[in-house]
Enzyme design. Sequence first.
Site, PDB file in Angstrom:
ATOM      1  N   GLU A   1       0.852  -1.197   0.000  1.00  0.00           N
ATOM      2  CA  GLU A   1       0.000   0.000   0.000  1.00  0.00           C
ATOM      3  C   GLU A   1       0.885   1.243   0.000  1.00  0.00           C
ATOM      4  O   GLU A   1       1.785   1.368   0.828  1.00  0.00           O
ATOM      5  CB  GLU A   1      -0.891   0.029   1.252  1.00  0.00           C
ATOM      6  CG  GLU A   1      -2.007  -0.998   1.255  1.00  0.00           C
ATOM      7  CD  GLU A   1      -3.278  -0.525   0.535  1.00  0.00           C
ATOM      8  OE1 GLU A   1      -3.300   0.604   0.016  1.00  0.00           O
ATOM      9  OE2 GLU A   1      -4.237  -1.324   0.501  1.00  0.00           O
TER      10      GLU A   1
ATOM     11  N   HIS B   1      -4.058  -3.279  -8.016  1.00  0.00           N
ATOM     12  CA  HIS B   1      -5.348  -3.716  -7.492  1.00  0.00           C
ATOM     13  C   HIS B   1      -6.438  -3.571  -8.567  1.00  0.00           C
ATOM     14  O   HIS B   1      -7.289  -4.443  -8.726  1.00  0.00           O
ATOM     15  CB  HIS B   1      -5.700  -2.893  -6.250  1.00  0.00           C
ATOM     16  CG  HIS B   1      -6.703  -3.551  -5.363  1.00  0.00           C
ATOM     17  ND1 HIS B   1      -7.248  -2.931  -4.266  1.00  0.00           N
ATOM     18  CD2 HIS B   1      -7.266  -4.789  -5.407  1.00  0.00           C
ATOM     19  CE1 HIS B   1      -8.100  -3.768  -3.683  1.00  0.00           C
ATOM     20  NE2 HIS B   1      -8.126  -4.890  -4.349  1.00  0.00           N
TER      21      HIS B   1
ATOM     22  N   ASP C   1      -7.142   1.503  -7.981  1.00  0.00           N
ATOM     23  CA  ASP C   1      -5.806   1.829  -7.477  1.00  0.00           C
ATOM     24  C   ASP C   1      -4.760   0.832  -7.984  1.00  0.00           C
ATOM     25  O   ASP C   1      -5.095  -0.327  -8.215  1.00  0.00           O
ATOM     26  CB  ASP C   1      -5.815   1.886  -5.937  1.00  0.00           C
ATOM     27  CG  ASP C   1      -6.182   0.564  -5.283  1.00  0.00           C
ATOM     28  OD1 ASP C   1      -7.223  -0.004  -5.641  1.00  0.00           O
ATOM     29  OD2 ASP C   1      -5.419   0.095  -4.423  1.00  0.00           O
TER      30      ASP C   1
HETATM   31 ZN   LIG Z   1      -6.353  -1.438  -3.175  1.00  0.00          ZN
END
Ligand SMILES: [Zn+2]
Length: 270
Positions: free
Chosen positions: A140, A178, A188
Amino acid sequence: MKYFLYLASFCFVIISACSHKVYKTTNRSYKKQVKNYAKILREYPVTDSAGLQYADNWVGTTNFSMRRPNFVVIHHTAQDSCEQTLRTFTLPRTAVSAHYVICEDGTVHHMLNDLLRAHHAGLSKWGNATDLNSMSIGIEIDNSGSEPFTEPQMNSLLQLLDRLKKAYNIPQANFIGHADVAPGRKVDPSRYFSWQALADKGFGFWYDTTNVEVPLDFNPLQALRIVGYNVNNPEIAIQSYKIHFVPQDTTNVITDADKKILFDLLKKYQ
Ligand SMILES: [Zn+2]
């Protein structure tokens, strides 16, 4: 000045102490869960209810190792700060997590052992793979989704990808986003993310359409499917492809330029 420095270092100690205290309980929970999984691994032979005719005497093999991740899935957090993401990933009710969080200043938080399963991909599909969480590392990047990624972040990301690729022998094609594995549901990392910069370093592929001649019977949707996209809903598959490979184009229309791109990508991803 001396007083100011003293005050600054005092405040720093307080902040560190506080943030350490905040995660003391959740770190304890991490250790406890790992201990429980280790217990499952140690308990062998297991008894199950499948009704199979197991041999009376268990013989365990001596030759094995831990399963290894084979994909890397990249995200942006869509949150306001790294601290907010750390909080989100340590609240049991959110049920979401990632192996790594990369802050704006390039700091990397390694929140979960690479060999354990993080909850980052959700309902997802890439090629025939349907449980991306079980086979991938989730990264992330602290970013709202409507701003560029910072240079220190990208530098840390490239360093991290290099380590993961070498450690687990991850194929170049298996560095994905993703949005790629969850078309329509996720967008994203955003169009600000440079997949070309990653491909230049050997993480994912980029295209070169110089002198590319597309055959008349070329089927772009089939190409998308071979690259890995779930094309059950063509429009959202095209959207995810555009986010990744043609970020400046916000339509869901396959143009002649896209056909050239896909024809070239097909050779690299198949
Ligand atoms: Zn994501």
